[in-house]
Scaffold this motif. Structure first.
Motif, PDB file in Angstrom:
ATOM      1  N   ALA A  27      -6.145   2.437  -6.738  1.00 49.89           N
ATOM      2  CA  ALA A  27      -5.524   3.750  -6.581  1.00 49.89           C
ATOM      3  C   ALA A  27      -4.389   3.652  -5.569  1.00 49.89           C
ATOM      4  O   ALA A  27      -4.422   2.812  -4.666  1.00 49.89           O
ATOM      5  N   PRO A  28      -3.378   4.498  -5.691  1.00 49.45           N
ATOM      6  CA  PRO A  28      -2.336   4.536  -4.668  1.00 49.45           C
ATOM      7  C   PRO A  28      -2.939   4.863  -3.304  1.00 49.45           C
ATOM      8  O   PRO A  28      -3.919   5.599  -3.207  1.00 49.45           O
ATOM      9  N   THR A  29      -2.364   4.317  -2.274  1.00 50.62           N
ATOM     10  CA  THR A  29      -2.920   4.460  -0.929  1.00 50.62           C
ATOM     11  C   THR A  29      -3.032   5.921  -0.504  1.00 50.62           C
ATOM     12  O   THR A  29      -4.046   6.326   0.062  1.00 50.62           O
ATOM     13  N   LEU A  46      -6.652  10.495   0.595  1.00 47.09           N
ATOM     14  CA  LEU A  46      -6.997  11.888   0.378  1.00 47.09           C
ATOM     15  C   LEU A  46      -8.397  12.032  -0.214  1.00 47.09           C
ATOM     16  O   LEU A  46      -9.187  12.863   0.234  1.00 47.09           O
ATOM     17  N   VAL A  47      -8.722  11.200  -1.193  1.00 48.62           N
ATOM     18  CA  VAL A  47     -10.051  11.257  -1.815  1.00 48.62           C
ATOM     19  C   VAL A  47     -11.126  10.869  -0.810  1.00 48.62           C
ATOM     20  O   VAL A  47     -12.189  11.499  -0.747  1.00 48.62           O
ATOM     21  N   ASN A  48     -10.874   9.843   0.001  1.00 44.87           N
ATOM     22  CA  ASN A  48     -11.850   9.440   1.019  1.00 44.87           C
ATOM     23  C   ASN A  48     -12.080  10.550   2.038  1.00 44.87           C
ATOM     24  O   ASN A  48     -13.215  10.789   2.461  1.00 44.87           O
TER      25      ASN A  48
END
Length: 118
Positions: free
Chosen positions: A36-38, A43-45
């Motif tokens: 995934a893009p950084t 954001l997801v984390n």
């Protein structure tokens, strides 16, 4: 114009514009990295961390509320089903606690390898 004919004309338009020869030196097959893009990953984390924190806080609040209800019921001399509620709350706490490691095991490649070692 029907949806089928529109889809066919779009497909013909796209397919006629594609290059027919493979890219030089690459064999023509695109193999993107499965990462995934950084910015999205961060954001997801952060979102998952907030959800886990909220679940933990809700579990602690549930245990405190159930304990308070049990204490009030004992003082009043009432018989109630607070032990089953406590079991449900503790079961939810356990589910919240193991959700991350279980997801990491199945999705993060945490399983055993062919040699049997982790």
């Amino acid at each position: 114009m029907s949806i089928t004919s529109l889809a066919q004309s779009v497909a013909v338009h796209v397919l006629t514009r594609l290059p027919m020869e493979p890219a030089p030196g690459g064999g023509g097959v695109v193999n993107p990295t499965p990462a995934a893009p950084t910015a999205l990953s961060n954001l997801v984390n952060k979102l998952l961390g907030l959800i886990a924190w909220g679940g933990t806080a809700a579990g602690v609040a549930g245990v405190l509320i159930t304990g308070t209800m049990m204490a009030i019921s004992v003082k009043r001399g009432e018989s109630s089903e607070h032990m089953s509620r406590l079991g449900l709350v503790l079961g939810g706490c356990i589910l919240i606690a193991v959700a991350g490691p279980v997801a990491n095991y199945f999705l993060g490649g945490g399983g055993t390898t062919q040699g049997g070692a982790q």
